[in-house]
Design a protein around this motif. Structure first.
Motif, short mmCIF file in Angstrom:
data_model
loop_
_atom_site.label_atom_id
_atom_site.label_comp_id
_atom_site.label_asym_id
_atom_site.label_seq_id
_atom_site.Cartn_x
_atom_site.Cartn_y
_atom_site.Cartn_z
N SER A 1 1.05 12.17 -10.06
CA SER A 1 0.56 13.55 -10.08
C SER A 1 1.67 14.53 -10.46
N SER A 2 2.87 14.21 -10.08
CA SER A 2 3.99 15.11 -10.38
C SER A 2 4.33 15.14 -11.87
N LEU A 3 3.90 14.13 -12.61
CA LEU A 3 4.16 14.11 -14.05
C LEU A 3 3.30 15.12 -14.78
N ASN A 4 2.10 15.31 -14.27
CA ASN A 4 1.15 16.24 -14.91
C ASN A 4 0.02 16.50 -13.93
N PRO A 5 -0.27 17.78 -13.63
CA PRO A 5 -1.35 18.10 -12.69
C PRO A 5 -2.70 17.52 -13.11
N GLU A 6 -2.88 17.28 -14.41
CA GLU A 6 -4.14 16.74 -14.89
C GLU A 6 -4.34 15.28 -14.48
N LEU A 7 -3.29 14.68 -13.96
CA LEU A 7 -3.37 13.28 -13.54
C LEU A 7 -3.78 13.13 -12.07
N ASP A 8 -4.09 14.23 -11.42
CA ASP A 8 -4.48 14.17 -10.01
C ASP A 8 -5.68 13.25 -9.80
N GLY A 9 -6.63 13.31 -10.71
CA GLY A 9 -7.82 12.46 -10.59
C GLY A 9 -7.47 10.98 -10.65
N PHE A 10 -6.57 10.63 -11.56
CA PHE A 10 -6.13 9.24 -11.66
C PHE A 10 -5.38 8.81 -10.41
N GLN B 1 1.33 9.49 -5.94
CA GLN B 1 1.81 10.86 -5.78
C GLN B 1 2.83 11.22 -6.85
N LYS B 2 3.67 10.26 -7.23
CA LYS B 2 4.62 10.50 -8.32
C LYS B 2 3.89 10.72 -9.64
N ASN C 1 -5.69 10.01 -7.35
CA ASN C 1 -6.64 9.84 -6.24
C ASN C 1 -7.43 8.54 -6.38
N ALA C 2 -7.83 8.23 -7.61
CA ALA C 2 -8.56 6.98 -7.84
C ALA C 2 -7.69 5.78 -7.53
N MET C 3 -6.41 5.89 -7.83
CA MET C 3 -5.49 4.79 -7.56
C MET C 3 -5.33 4.59 -6.05
N LYS D 1 0.83 -1.21 0.00
CA LYS D 1 0.00 0.00 0.00
C LYS D 1 0.86 1.25 0.00
N ARG D 2 1.96 1.23 0.73
CA ARG D 2 2.87 2.39 0.71
C ARG D 2 3.47 2.60 -0.67
N ILE D 3 3.86 1.49 -1.31
CA ILE D 3 4.41 1.59 -2.66
C ILE D 3 3.40 2.23 -3.60
N LEU D 4 2.16 1.81 -3.52
CA LEU D 4 1.13 2.30 -4.44
C LEU D 4 0.76 3.74 -4.15
N VAL D 5 0.66 4.10 -2.89
CA VAL D 5 0.33 5.48 -2.55
C VAL D 5 1.46 6.42 -2.97
N ASP D 6 2.69 6.04 -2.68
CA ASP D 6 3.83 6.86 -3.11
C ASP D 6 3.87 6.99 -4.62
N SER D 7 3.54 5.91 -5.32
CA SER D 7 3.55 5.94 -6.78
C SER D 7 2.44 6.82 -7.33
#
Length: 216
Positions: free
Chosen positions: A86-95, A83-84, A97-99, A75-81
């Motif tokens: 989102s850092s690629l593109n702000p438009e990916l924030d929704g994806f 967040q990474k 959060n869903a992840m 779960k830590r790996i997935l949550v950290d990933s």
């Protein structure tokens, strides 16, 4: 613009591969450690465990070890990933959060306690593993007139024969095989229902990556 889009998609694919490698490595480490722990339980396994239901014995003792070593770390790996991502593109924030939400939906194998399962390592089974020695000791008491020395020799001989018989019958080998199969089917394998933990992670990450690559 096309170059930027291509680079972004490559970054998403690299992000996906990084997660899958990290998840697989974590589960593999857990498997190695869980099998090492399982090995310490084999001397207490009875003929019933190996010949009648080795899968139940393996499931009972492998799954709790695997769960302890994988649930929180994955779960830590997935949550950290996420967040990474989102850092690629702000438009990916929704994806992202869903992840994070989907991470809580991963179906880990349910672990029954030893008591709930019927306890292969109950006192009765421990007694079974020592039964040859105890019978010899009982015989020693009945044959007291032959002396303690003979009785002790009988006990040692009987215990050694019991170990030899179990080894020849392949008791430990059958249980080791059952443990390996349990790890493969429930934790690391592909294609069989219900999906293994690693297969669920891969499916989720692939799904997120496939949609994220379309964002530009």
């Amino acid at each position: 613009m096309e170059i930027d889009t291509l680079q972004f998609r490559q970054d998403v694919l690299a992000w996906r591969d990084e997660i899958l490698i990290a998840a697989a490595a974590q589960i593999n480490r857990a498997a190695i450690e869980s099998r090492e722990h399982f090995e310490t339980l084999l001397p207490f396994a009875s003929f019933k465990d190996a010949l009648w239901d080795p899968d139940a014995f393996a499931t009972l003792y492998i799954d709790p070890q695997m769960l302890e070593r994988t649930e929180m770390s994955l779960k830590r790996i997935l949550v950290d990933s996420a967040q990474k991502l989102s850092s690629l593109n702000p438009e990916l924030d929704g994806f992202a959060n869903a992840m994070i939400e989907a991470t809580e939906q991963i179906a880990f194998p349910e672990c029954k306690s030893v008591d709930e399962q019927g306890a292969n390592l109950r006192q009765s089974d421990i007694e079974d593993s020592r039964s040859s020695s105890e019978r010899a000791e009982g015989l020693s008491a009945k044959l007291g007139h032959l002396g303690r020395t003979i009785g002790k020799r009988i006990a040692r001989t009987s215990e050694n024969v019991g170990v030899l018989v179990r080894d020849r019958a392949g008791v430990h080998a059958r249980l080791r095989q059952a443990a390996a199969q349990r790890i493969d089917h429930a934790w690391m394998g592909e294609g069989k229902a219900p999906r293994s933990v690693l297969s669920q992670v891969a499916l989720m990450v692939d799904e997120v990556a496939s949609h994220a690559r379309l964002v530009s």
